[in-house]
Design a protein around this motif. Structure first.
Motif, PDB file in Angstrom:
ATOM      1  N   ASP A   1      40.944  48.598  38.863  1.00 36.34           N
ATOM      2  CA  ASP A   1      40.936  49.167  40.211  1.00 36.34           C
ATOM      3  C   ASP A   1      42.111  48.652  41.038  1.00 36.34           C
ATOM      4  O   ASP A   1      42.784  49.412  41.726  1.00 36.34           O
ATOM      5  CB  ASP A   1      39.626  48.837  40.933  1.00 36.34           C
ATOM      6  CG  ASP A   1      38.435  49.596  40.360  1.00 36.34           C
ATOM      7  OD1 ASP A   1      38.655  50.610  39.674  1.00 36.34           O
ATOM      8  OD2 ASP A   1      37.291  49.162  40.608  1.00 36.34           O
TER       9      ASP A   1
ATOM     10  N   ARG B   1      45.295  50.272  39.912  1.00 36.40           N
ATOM     11  CA  ARG B   1      45.365  51.649  40.408  1.00 36.40           C
ATOM     12  C   ARG B   1      45.741  51.661  41.901  1.00 36.40           C
ATOM     13  O   ARG B   1      46.573  52.452  42.341  1.00 36.40           O
ATOM     14  CB  ARG B   1      44.020  52.335  40.181  1.00 36.40           C
ATOM     15  CG  ARG B   1      44.085  53.835  40.201  1.00 36.40           C
ATOM     16  CD  ARG B   1      42.767  54.509  39.773  1.00 36.40           C
ATOM     17  NE  ARG B   1      42.096  53.802  38.689  1.00 36.40           N
ATOM     18  CZ  ARG B   1      40.864  53.288  38.781  1.00 36.40           C
ATOM     19  NH1 ARG B   1      40.171  53.395  39.879  1.00 36.40           N
ATOM     20  NH2 ARG B   1      40.314  52.668  37.763  1.00 36.40           N
TER      21      ARG B   1
ATOM     22  N   TYR C   1      37.506  45.467  37.992  1.00 35.67           N
ATOM     23  CA  TYR C   1      38.232  45.225  39.231  1.00 35.67           C
ATOM     24  C   TYR C   1      39.728  45.155  38.991  1.00 35.67           C
ATOM     25  O   TYR C   1      40.516  45.624  39.802  1.00 35.67           O
ATOM     26  CB  TYR C   1      37.755  43.943  39.909  1.00 35.67           C
ATOM     27  CG  TYR C   1      36.387  44.047  40.552  1.00 35.67           C
ATOM     28  CD1 TYR C   1      36.040  45.165  41.296  1.00 35.67           C
ATOM     29  CD2 TYR C   1      35.457  43.035  40.429  1.00 35.67           C
ATOM     30  CE1 TYR C   1      34.798  45.265  41.893  1.00 35.67           C
ATOM     31  CE2 TYR C   1      34.210  43.130  41.031  1.00 35.67           C
ATOM     32  CZ  TYR C   1      33.891  44.244  41.759  1.00 35.67           C
ATOM     33  OH  TYR C   1      32.670  44.345  42.353  1.00 35.67           O
TER      34      TYR C   1
END
Length: 89
Positions: A33, A36, A30
């Motif tokens: 993520d 990103r 996570y």
């Protein structure tokens, strides 16, 4: 009986360890993520700011053009209202 109970305790402990490991691994996923997504949001923010600056520049250019049109509008109306000159010759 004693070995069976000991195996159950060991299996539970191992299961808890596996679940904890998977939980921590998913948190790291996570984090990647979110990093990103934050990077993408930063890129989009930069594009939006660039577009806003371009729009502001275009707006200023349009205002200057309108001011020039307003300046010459009076002269155009004078020329249109003036009597026609007869051609010589």
């Amino acid at each position: 009986m004693f070995l069976s109970r000991q195996h159950v305790v060991m299996a539970r402990t191992l299961g808890v360890a596996i679940v904890a490991t998977i939980g921590l691994t998913s948190c790291a996923t996570y984090d990647a993520d979110f990093a990103r997504i934050n990077s993408r949001l930063d890129q989009l923010d930069a594009k939006v700011q660039g577009a806003a600056q371009s729009a502001e520049s275009a707006n200023q250019s349009a205002q200057r053009a309108n001011q020039r049109l307003d300046q010459i509008e009076g002269r155009v109306q004078q020329l249109e209202a003036a009597p026609r000159r007869r051609p010589r010759g």
